[in-house]
Design a protein around this motif. Structure first.
Motif, PDB file in Angstrom:
ATOM      1  N   SER A  83      -4.068  10.568   7.183  1.00  0.00           N
ATOM      2  CA  SER A  83      -5.206  11.009   7.999  1.00  0.00           C
ATOM      3  C   SER A  83      -5.766   9.909   8.890  1.00  0.00           C
ATOM      4  N   LEU A  84      -5.364   8.656   8.652  1.00  0.00           N
ATOM      5  CA  LEU A  84      -5.881   7.550   9.445  1.00  0.00           C
ATOM      6  C   LEU A  84      -5.348   7.610  10.878  1.00  0.00           C
ATOM      7  N   GLU A 100      -3.128  11.734  -3.333  1.00  0.00           N
ATOM      8  CA  GLU A 100      -4.406  11.603  -2.631  1.00  0.00           C
ATOM      9  C   GLU A 100      -4.399  10.409  -1.685  1.00  0.00           C
ATOM     10  N   LEU A 101      -3.826   9.291  -2.167  1.00  0.00           N
ATOM     11  CA  LEU A 101      -3.747   8.105  -1.317  1.00  0.00           C
ATOM     12  C   LEU A 101      -2.805   8.344  -0.139  1.00  0.00           C
ATOM     13  N   THR A 102      -1.716   9.045  -0.388  1.00  0.00           N
ATOM     14  CA  THR A 102      -0.782   9.368   0.690  1.00  0.00           C
ATOM     15  C   THR A 102      -1.460  10.223   1.754  1.00  0.00           C
ATOM     16  N   SER A 103      -2.227  11.234   1.284  1.00  0.00           N
ATOM     17  CA  SER A 103      -2.945  12.109   2.216  1.00  0.00           C
ATOM     18  C   SER A 103      -3.972  11.323   3.025  1.00  0.00           C
ATOM     19  N   VAL A 144       0.839  -1.200   0.000  1.00  0.00           N
ATOM     20  CA  VAL A 144       0.000   0.000   0.000  1.00  0.00           C
ATOM     21  C   VAL A 144       0.875   1.253   0.000  1.00  0.00           C
ATOM     22  N   MET A 145       1.945   1.237   0.790  1.00  0.00           N
ATOM     23  CA  MET A 145       2.836   2.391   0.849  1.00  0.00           C
ATOM     24  C   MET A 145       3.520   2.616  -0.489  1.00  0.00           C
ATOM     25  N   GLU A 146       3.819   1.527  -1.176  1.00  0.00           N
ATOM     26  CA  GLU A 146       4.445   1.656  -2.495  1.00  0.00           C
ATOM     27  C   GLU A 146       3.483   2.307  -3.481  1.00  0.00           C
ATOM     28  N   LEU A 147       2.194   1.909  -3.413  1.00  0.00           N
ATOM     29  CA  LEU A 147       1.197   2.540  -4.275  1.00  0.00           C
ATOM     30  C   LEU A 147       1.017   4.017  -3.927  1.00  0.00           C
ATOM     31  N   ALA A 148       1.080   4.300  -2.642  1.00  0.00           N
ATOM     32  CA  ALA A 148       0.863   5.673  -2.199  1.00  0.00           C
ATOM     33  C   ALA A 148       2.002   6.596  -2.588  1.00  0.00           C
ATOM     34  N   SER A 149       3.182   6.034  -2.794  1.00  0.00           N
ATOM     35  CA  SER A 149       4.333   6.867  -3.111  1.00  0.00           C
ATOM     36  C   SER A 149       4.138   7.657  -4.403  1.00  0.00           C
ATOM     37  N   GLY A 150       3.327   7.139  -5.294  1.00  0.00           N
ATOM     38  CA  GLY A 150       3.079   7.838  -6.553  1.00  0.00           C
ATOM     39  C   GLY A 150       1.692   8.439  -6.638  1.00  0.00           C
TER      40      GLY A 150
END
Length: 445
Positions: free
Chosen positions: A147-148, A140-143, A131-137
């Protein structure tokens, strides 16, 4: 013959059951749960308000306002009725401690401590590497991940109806430990010069240590899922309490005890109210998230479709009395009708009287059972919504039924229909009783 029968019932059943209702632990459960009723009633109204858009035209401004702010409107409900066991446990511990002549505040706090030690905080899982790898690019997913919440969260469901039985047992154990330490002298005793509030705090140190270590050892260190175990054991009991047979039995017993002048609602409610609250909270939770309402017979079902005017559906008796000719019943009708309109029927029960009156026993027993059957199938066939809120019990029947079913106007209609049914059932017996009173008045004249 009748005197022998009533004496037999009084000695063999009603008197022992009345004594049972005064048993310390049962009385503590009753007192603790009744203490939460103001919270439940008021928070239920937030639930009703939050879903007013379902009953109002979409073009109204208030409809749009409520719909847009529904989440905020429901927050008081989620912090009150939704976690009602948290409040009930303190009341149970307080009442039980007072019944043992112990400090009620210490008992309530110890009960709350024991109960909360069974509610295990859960660590929020961290995002996986994938999930973190997907969020790196993806900004919106990183944000979103940032927020969790992090750390521990408390499973709220165990603070509500799902934890009711664990809460009751926890309160019992905690207060019994407190009583043991007080009676055995296994406590810290302060000199007489120490203020009472400080002395009580030190006396509570020993039971606090025992409660904390005992409950933490079982639930946190040995990892015994007490909530899961109890829920699996009581699930059949809760399910059975939501059956028509159970409803009729409870209704019969309520009227039966009242016939002997014993507060039937108090006796039956001491046992049934924890189950009723579980059923009601499940309905309210489902209603709040838009799911199908699961249960038929929480306590408001009894109040607005069976106990209209009070136990025995005596609103029908109050109306039938207006058709009598005896001076006594005519006077009673004028006196008792207004209280009956607001579900206060002691003037009828003791004034008619219903107590030990063989003529009125039959309608007093069968009327609420008949209305129960009619209401049960009306709800089962989806002619009327299921109850989701605990409306104040002193409301007139149609208004209470409307609010309790989430603003369903059909419930008010059903309530009025049941009032007419109850009047029709009581009428011939009232006329029979009136004839007897007329004969007695004629002899006196």
């Amino acid at each position: 013959m009748f005197d022998k029968f009533t004496k037999f019932l009084d000695e063999k059943l009603s008197t022992p059951m009345a004594a049972l209702s005064q048993q310390k632990h049962l009385r503590a459960v009753r007192d603790g749960i009744i203490a939460t009723l103001p919270i439940i009633i008021v928070s239920s109204m937030f639930l009703v308000i939050g879903f007013l858009p379902n009953s109002l035209p979409e073009t109204w401004g208030i409809t749009q306002f409520i719909a847009n702010n529904q989440f905020k409107i429901l927050l008081p409900y989620r912090m009150s009725m939704y976690i009602m066991t948290l409040y009930a446990v303190f009341g149970i511990g307080y009442s039980l401690a007072k019944s043992y002549d112990l400090d009620g505040l210490s008992g309530g706090i110890l009960a709350e401590l024991a109960y909360l030690l069974t509610v295990i905080p859960v660590m929020v899982p961290a995002a996986s590497e994938g999930v973190m790898e997907l969020a790196s690019g993806n900004a919106e997913l990183t944000s979103y991940i940032d927020s969790l919440p992090a750390g521990f969260v408390i499973p709220m469901a165990n603070l509500g109806s799902g934890g009711m039985f664990i809460g009751i047992i926890s309160a019992f154990i905690a207060v019994e430990i407190y009583r043991f330490t007080q009676n055995s002298g296994f406590k810290i005793t302060m000199p007489e010069q120490v203020p009472p509030s400080i002395a009580r705090s030190f006396e509570a140190l020993t039971p606090t240590v025992i409660v904390l270590i005992l409950f933490a050892s079982i639930t946190m260190w040995l990892e015994v899922d007490v909530h899961g175990i109890i829920n699996s054991l009581v699930a059949p009991l809760i399910s059975a309490s939501d059956s028509l047979v159970s409803v009729l039995l409870i209704t019969f017993l309520n009227s039966f005890f009242w016939f002997f002048g014993i507060h039937g609602a108090s006796i039956v409610g001491s046992v049934a109210r924890p189950l009723w609250l579980v059923l009601l909270e499940q309905n309210s939770s489902a209603y709040a998230i838009g799911e199908a309402i699961p249960n038929m017979a929480p306590e408001p079902f009894y109040q607005w479709f069976m106990y209209i005017g009070g136990s025995g559906a005596t609103i029908g008796l109050a109306l039938a009395l207006f058709l009598t000719k005896a001076k006594y019943t005519q006077t009673l009708a004028k006196t008792a009708f207004v209280p009956a309109l607001f579900n206060i029927n002691e003037p009828l029960i003791f004034g008619t009287p219903i107590v030990l009156n063989p003529i009125l026993l039959i309608p007093f027993l069968i009327t609420p059972m008949v209305t129960a059957i009619i209401a049960w199938f009306a709800i089962k066939w989806e002619l009327v919504n299921r109850v989701v809120a605990l409306a104040p019990w002193t409301l007139p029947g149609p208004i209470g039924a409307f609010l309790a079913t989430g603003n369903d106007w059909r419930a008010a209609v059903l309530n009025i229909l049941l009032i007419l049914v109850s009047t029709a059932i009581y009428y011939p017996f009232v006329m029979m009783y009136d004839k007897q009173l007329l004969a007695e008045e004629a002899l006196e004249d």
